[in-house]
Design an enzyme around this catalytic site. Structure first.
Site, PDB file in Angstrom:
ATOM      1  N   LYS A 212      61.754  76.223 -91.965  1.00 10.85           N
ATOM      2  CA  LYS A 212      60.697  74.731 -92.293  1.00 10.85           C
ATOM      3  C   LYS A 212      60.334  75.011 -90.900  1.00 10.85           C
ATOM      4  O   LYS A 212      59.211  74.978 -90.709  1.00 10.85           O
ATOM      5  CB  LYS A 212      61.776  73.988 -92.198  1.00 10.85           C
ATOM      6  CG  LYS A 212      60.642  72.549 -92.729  1.00 10.85           C
ATOM      7  CD  LYS A 212      59.904  72.406 -93.319  1.00 10.85           C
ATOM      8  CE  LYS A 212      58.873  71.118 -93.508  1.00 10.85           C
ATOM      9  NZ  LYS A 212      59.672  69.665 -93.502  1.00 10.85           N
ATOM     10  N   CYS A 266      56.609  66.344 -89.265  1.00 10.98           N
ATOM     11  CA  CYS A 266      56.591  67.056 -89.191  1.00 10.98           C
ATOM     12  C   CYS A 266      56.119  67.975 -87.928  1.00 10.98           C
ATOM     13  O   CYS A 266      56.721  68.306 -87.445  1.00 10.98           O
ATOM     14  CB  CYS A 266      56.609  67.898 -90.999  1.00 10.98           C
ATOM     15  SG  CYS A 266      57.079  67.360 -91.804  1.00 10.98           S
TER      16      CYS A 266
END
Length: 410
Positions: A212, A266
């Protein structure tokens, strides 16, 4: 699956996830410490903006498949989807929300339960989660590589969604699942396959965590190239938009568009999680520094422009969110620019943002309409290319002072 799932954290990821699982006619509990959020959801309403979410939440709440709670209840699966922000004053990850979530559910977990961490986290966080649970519940055993039949199974599966298209991507995107033992990975895969159409790829927890972070760091690097190119082109008195269009005519070149910086929870955050664990990540760190510098550079450029144009007494900023067509200002470079200008530019600063004007920022931001901004403001600053702005600036008066940092005029 005839199991009960508890989603811990009902924010931008937790609530859509809870609703999507409930849509598959599974029993879902949504656990959140904010009583107001719990009340809103149990009324079939939502506290965030996401296309299609309000209709879906009302449907699954009314049908009894989703219920919000503020204290933990027994479930078979616990999905932790809480924030992982920075600690105050630095770029170190703050895992206190995850630790708090662990403490919250520790009293109700039981043998056979599965705990899944979805929060974007530094490598090793899933193991920390296990250790925190173990310290709370010494009566249970927890999964690791040497124990494939524990009481509690633990896995990591990061969300991979795009705000504004979350409901679609929750169902259709592939998932990477990393268990602390193979049985944990198997159970997590079975859970996700009960409501997604994408593929599941199993690995270990550390690899899943770094996957991720790698995805968002890759994107950050590409944005940093575009943003640095905009600085180079400006210094050389070259139109960066034309430059990129021409360079992208090469069949193997695909340069992104530059902007005001990088925001969101993010891309603006995840690379620092790699850097915090790996001093070797020099290129990743440099990209972060470039993208963090961009809004500061824009502020100085605007102030210089105003100093050479003394008739500029008022400025309207178009767009405050971190990306187009959403209401999210987390790590938003546009909001940082607005705040800096409002603090020390010496001009009257207003903002135009259709996604925020009726929200919680009304007392912090001087919102005005786009019509009022164009007619009454000396200088317009374009920071976020919301869809509503694109047609607005197609036929802008050539005498209007405009600084475009997001390509709306190109």
């Amino acid at each position: 699956m005839n199991t009960k799932t508890c989603i811990v954290g009902l924010g931008y990821i937790g609530l859509p996830t809870a609703a999507v699982i409930a849509q598959s006619k599974q029993s879902v509990l949504g656990l959140d410490v904010d009583n107001k959020v719990v009340e809103i959801i149990n009324n079939g309403e939502i506290h965030i903006v996401e296309p299609g979410l309000e209709k879906l939440v009302k449907k699954v709440v009314d049908s009894g498949y989703l219920r919000a709670i503020n204290s933990p209840e027994e479930s078979e699966i616990f999905v932790i989807a809480v924030p992982t922000p920075f600690k105050d004053g630095n770029n170190e990850p703050d895992l206190s929300y995850i630790k708090s979530a662990v403490k919250n559910i520790a009293s109700v977990i039981k043998s056979g339960d599965l705990v899944i961490l979805e929060s974007t986290s530094p490598v090793g966080t899933t193991e920390l989660l296990r250790d925190w649970l173990r310290s709370e519940r010494s009566d249970l055993t927890f999964s690791d590589k040497s124990l494939n039949k524990p009481d509690i199974f633990i896995a990591y599966c990061p969300e991979r969604v795009l705000p504004g298209n979350t409901l679609n991507e929750l169902v259709n995107n592939d998932r990477v699942i990393g268990g602390l033992c193979s049985k944990s990975s198997d159970l997590a895969e079975k859970f996700y396959k009960s409501f997604i159409k994408g593929k599941c790829f199993k690995t270990d927890a550390r690899t899943a965590e770094l996957t991720k972070l790698t995805e968002n760091s890759f994107r950050d690097l590409n944005i940093a190239f575009a943003n640095e190119l905009s600085l180079v082109a400006k210094n050389l008195e070259i139109d960066v938009w034309e430059l990129i269009d021409l360079a992208n005519m090469h069949p193997r070149v695909d340069i992104l568009k530059p902007g005001a910086g990088v925001g969101g929870h993010c891309i603006a955050v995840d690379p620092w999680f790699i850097i915090s664990k790996s001093p070797e990540a020099k290129l990743i760190k440099q990209a972060r520094l470039i993208n963090d510098y961009k809004p500061k550079h824009i502020v100085e450029e605007i102030k210089d422009f105003c100093s050479t144009n003394p008739n500029v007494k008022s400025i309207s900023v178009f767009g405050l969110t971190y990306k187009p067509n959403i209401d999210d200002i987390r790590e938003s470079p546009a909001f940082e620019i607005y705040s800096s200008l409002n603090r020390d530019s010496g001009c009257k600063i207003s903002a135009v943002d259709p996604y925020l004007e009726n929200g919680e920022l009304q007392n912090q931001v001087d919102f005005i309409s786009s019509k009022e901004a164009i007619e009454k403001t000396d200088l317009l600053i374009l920071l976020v290319p919301h869809s509503e702005f694109k047609n607005l600036f197609k036929n802008i008066d050539s005498d209007q002072l405009v600084l475009d940092y997001c390509g709306l005029l190109h």
